[in-house]
Write a protein that holds these residues in place. Structure first.
Motif, PDB file in Angstrom:
ATOM      1  N   LEU A  45       0.827  -1.208   0.000  1.00 34.71           N
ATOM      2  CA  LEU A  45       0.000   0.000   0.000  1.00 34.71           C
ATOM      3  C   LEU A  45       0.863   1.259   0.000  1.00 34.71           C
ATOM      4  O   LEU A  45       0.556   2.233  -0.702  1.00 34.71           O
ATOM      5  CB  LEU A  45      -0.943  -0.002   1.193  1.00 34.71           C
ATOM      6  CG  LEU A  45      -2.061  -1.039   1.146  1.00 34.71           C
ATOM      7  CD1 LEU A  45      -2.801  -1.086   2.478  1.00 34.71           C
ATOM      8  CD2 LEU A  45      -3.015  -0.756   0.015  1.00 34.71           C
ATOM      9  N   LEU A  46       1.927   1.242   0.766  1.00 31.89           N
ATOM     10  CA  LEU A  46       2.828   2.397   0.789  1.00 31.89           C
ATOM     11  C   LEU A  46       3.525   2.597  -0.556  1.00 31.89           C
ATOM     12  O   LEU A  46       3.730   3.732  -0.989  1.00 31.89           O
ATOM     13  CB  LEU A  46       3.853   2.249   1.914  1.00 31.89           C
ATOM     14  CG  LEU A  46       3.307   2.536   3.309  1.00 31.89           C
ATOM     15  CD1 LEU A  46       4.211   1.949   4.375  1.00 31.89           C
ATOM     16  CD2 LEU A  46       3.125   4.024   3.502  1.00 31.89           C
ATOM     17  N   VAL A  47       3.866   1.515  -1.220  1.00 31.97           N
ATOM     18  CA  VAL A  47       4.462   1.626  -2.557  1.00 31.97           C
ATOM     19  C   VAL A  47       3.443   2.234  -3.521  1.00 31.97           C
ATOM     20  O   VAL A  47       3.785   3.109  -4.331  1.00 31.97           O
ATOM     21  CB  VAL A  47       4.964   0.250  -3.061  1.00 31.97           C
ATOM     22  CG1 VAL A  47       5.274   0.281  -4.550  1.00 31.97           C
ATOM     23  CG2 VAL A  47       6.191  -0.181  -2.274  1.00 31.97           C
ATOM     24  N   ALA A  48       2.185   1.800  -3.421  1.00 25.76           N
ATOM     25  CA  ALA A  48       1.140   2.382  -4.267  1.00 25.76           C
ATOM     26  C   ALA A  48       0.977   3.875  -3.980  1.00 25.76           C
ATOM     27  O   ALA A  48       0.801   4.690  -4.900  1.00 25.76           O
ATOM     28  CB  ALA A  48      -0.182   1.650  -4.058  1.00 25.76           C
ATOM     29  N   MET A  49       1.052   4.247  -2.705  1.00 23.82           N
ATOM     30  CA  MET A  49       0.952   5.659  -2.340  1.00 23.82           C
ATOM     31  C   MET A  49       2.146   6.441  -2.881  1.00 23.82           C
ATOM     32  O   MET A  49       1.983   7.553  -3.397  1.00 23.82           O
ATOM     33  CB  MET A  49       0.841   5.795  -0.819  1.00 23.82           C
ATOM     34  CG  MET A  49      -0.495   5.327  -0.275  1.00 23.82           C
ATOM     35  SD  MET A  49      -0.569   5.040   1.504  1.00 23.82           S
ATOM     36  CE  MET A  49       0.192   6.452   2.202  1.00 23.82           C
ATOM     37  N   MET A  62      -4.680  11.976   1.788  1.00 25.88           N
ATOM     38  CA  MET A  62      -5.357  11.625   3.038  1.00 25.88           C
ATOM     39  C   MET A  62      -4.814  10.316   3.598  1.00 25.88           C
ATOM     40  O   MET A  62      -4.628  10.182   4.810  1.00 25.88           O
ATOM     41  CB  MET A  62      -6.865  11.536   2.832  1.00 25.88           C
ATOM     42  CG  MET A  62      -7.626  11.280   4.129  1.00 25.88           C
ATOM     43  SD  MET A  62      -7.334  12.505   5.430  1.00 25.88           S
ATOM     44  CE  MET A  62      -8.073  13.946   4.745  1.00 25.88           C
ATOM     45  N   ALA A  63      -4.534   9.357   2.732  1.00 24.59           N
ATOM     46  CA  ALA A  63      -3.975   8.088   3.193  1.00 24.59           C
ATOM     47  C   ALA A  63      -2.616   8.300   3.859  1.00 24.59           C
ATOM     48  O   ALA A  63      -2.315   7.700   4.896  1.00 24.59           O
ATOM     49  CB  ALA A  63      -3.859   7.113   2.024  1.00 24.59           C
ATOM     50  N   THR A  64      -1.804   9.172   3.289  1.00 24.86           N
ATOM     51  CA  THR A  64      -0.500   9.476   3.872  1.00 24.86           C
ATOM     52  C   THR A  64      -0.650  10.150   5.230  1.00 24.86           C
ATOM     53  O   THR A  64       0.063   9.822   6.185  1.00 24.86           O
ATOM     54  CB  THR A  64       0.314  10.386   2.920  1.00 24.86           C
ATOM     55  OG1 THR A  64       0.470   9.715   1.671  1.00 24.86           O
ATOM     56  CG2 THR A  64       1.674  10.704   3.495  1.00 24.86           C
ATOM     57  N   LEU A  65      -1.600  11.074   5.329  1.00 24.49           N
ATOM     58  CA  LEU A  65      -1.850  11.732   6.612  1.00 24.49           C
ATOM     59  C   LEU A  65      -2.288  10.730   7.666  1.00 24.49           C
ATOM     60  O   LEU A  65      -1.805  10.757   8.805  1.00 24.49           O
ATOM     61  CB  LEU A  65      -2.908  12.831   6.445  1.00 24.49           C
ATOM     62  CG  LEU A  65      -2.444  14.104   5.748  1.00 24.49           C
ATOM     63  CD1 LEU A  65      -3.638  14.979   5.406  1.00 24.49           C
ATOM     64  CD2 LEU A  65      -1.457  14.854   6.617  1.00 24.49           C
ATOM     65  N   VAL A  66      -3.197   9.838   7.310  1.00 25.68           N
ATOM     66  CA  VAL A  66      -3.704   8.856   8.277  1.00 25.68           C
ATOM     67  C   VAL A  66      -2.605   7.904   8.725  1.00 25.68           C
ATOM     68  O   VAL A  66      -2.409   7.667   9.924  1.00 25.68           O
ATOM     69  CB  VAL A  66      -4.901   8.082   7.685  1.00 25.68           C
ATOM     70  CG1 VAL A  66      -5.276   6.890   8.550  1.00 25.68           C
ATOM     71  CG2 VAL A  66      -6.097   9.005   7.503  1.00 25.68           C
ATOM     72  N   VAL A  67      -1.875   7.344   7.762  1.00 22.58           N
ATOM     73  CA  VAL A  67      -0.810   6.393   8.103  1.00 22.58           C
ATOM     74  C   VAL A  67       0.218   7.037   9.021  1.00 22.58           C
ATOM     75  O   VAL A  67       0.617   6.465  10.051  1.00 22.58           O
ATOM     76  CB  VAL A  67      -0.140   5.841   6.820  1.00 22.58           C
ATOM     77  CG1 VAL A  67       1.160   5.127   7.136  1.00 22.58           C
ATOM     78  CG2 VAL A  67      -1.080   4.923   6.084  1.00 22.58           C
ATOM     79  N   ASN A  68       0.648   8.236   8.684  1.00 25.11           N
ATOM     80  CA  ASN A  68       1.684   8.886   9.488  1.00 25.11           C
ATOM     81  C   ASN A  68       1.151   9.391  10.820  1.00 25.11           C
ATOM     82  O   ASN A  68       1.879   9.391  11.815  1.00 25.11           O
ATOM     83  CB  ASN A  68       2.349   9.992   8.669  1.00 25.11           C
ATOM     84  CG  ASN A  68       3.248   9.397   7.618  1.00 25.11           C
ATOM     85  OD1 ASN A  68       4.284   8.839   7.929  1.00 25.11           O
ATOM     86  ND2 ASN A  68       2.831   9.466   6.366  1.00 25.11           N
ATOM     87  N   ALA A 103       1.770  20.059   3.267  1.00 23.24           N
ATOM     88  CA  ALA A 103       2.345  21.036   2.338  1.00 23.24           C
ATOM     89  C   ALA A 103       1.929  20.762   0.903  1.00 23.24           C
ATOM     90  O   ALA A 103       1.655  21.689   0.142  1.00 23.24           O
ATOM     91  CB  ALA A 103       3.871  21.030   2.464  1.00 23.24           C
ATOM     92  N   ALA A 104       1.866  19.503   0.531  1.00 30.06           N
ATOM     93  CA  ALA A 104       1.467  19.147  -0.837  1.00 30.06           C
ATOM     94  C   ALA A 104       0.010  19.528  -1.091  1.00 30.06           C
ATOM     95  O   ALA A 104      -0.337  19.931  -2.198  1.00 30.06           O
ATOM     96  CB  ALA A 104       1.662  17.665  -1.085  1.00 30.06           C
ATOM     97  N   GLY A 105      -0.815  19.428  -0.064  1.00 30.00           N
ATOM     98  CA  GLY A 105      -2.210  19.801  -0.226  1.00 30.00           C
ATOM     99  C   GLY A 105      -2.397  21.278  -0.422  1.00 30.00           C
ATOM    100  O   GLY A 105      -3.283  21.718  -1.146  1.00 30.00           O
TER     101      GLY A 105
END
Length: 108
Positions: A45-49, A62-68, A103-105
């Motif tokens: 999943l992280l590779v897909a992200m 959003m997935a990156t925010l949640v995971v981190n 920052a990307a958002g």
């Protein structure tokens, strides 16, 4: 880049579990197999992200925010259980992931 680092770390943990299972050093084979499988799925999943970040897609923010965000309390548990040398890098990567996703958002 943060998602790629996290994926590589999970693959390293999977390898560590595999070595432990091969040496018969793990307490529970079933628990070790389940953990290794979970790490492989999370790494995928992280590779897909990470690929989505490079492609400029929008779903991964959003997935990156949640995971981190979930990694922050995990890092404190790791610091208490395994020490600062292991837990601090987890916390650093998690905070970098949160800051980068925010920052990307703002740039879009």
């Amino acid at each position: 880049m943060v998602c790629t680092i996290e994926a590589l770390a999970l693959l390293a943990l999977t390898l560590a579990y595999a070595v432990g299972m091969a040496r018969d050093a793990e307490e529970s084979l079933v628990r070790s197999l389940a953990s290794a499988a979970l790490f492989v799925v999370a790494a995928a999943l992280l590779v897909a992200m990470a690929r989505a970040w490079r492609a400029g897609a929008g779903w991964q923010r959003m997935a990156t925010l949640v995971v981190n965000a979930l990694l922050v309390p995990v890092s404190f548990s790791v610091i208490r259980g395994n020490g600062v040398l292991i837990g601090a890098p987890v916390l650093l990567v998690a905070v970098c992931g949160i800051v980068a996703a925010i920052a990307a958002g703002e740039q879009r």
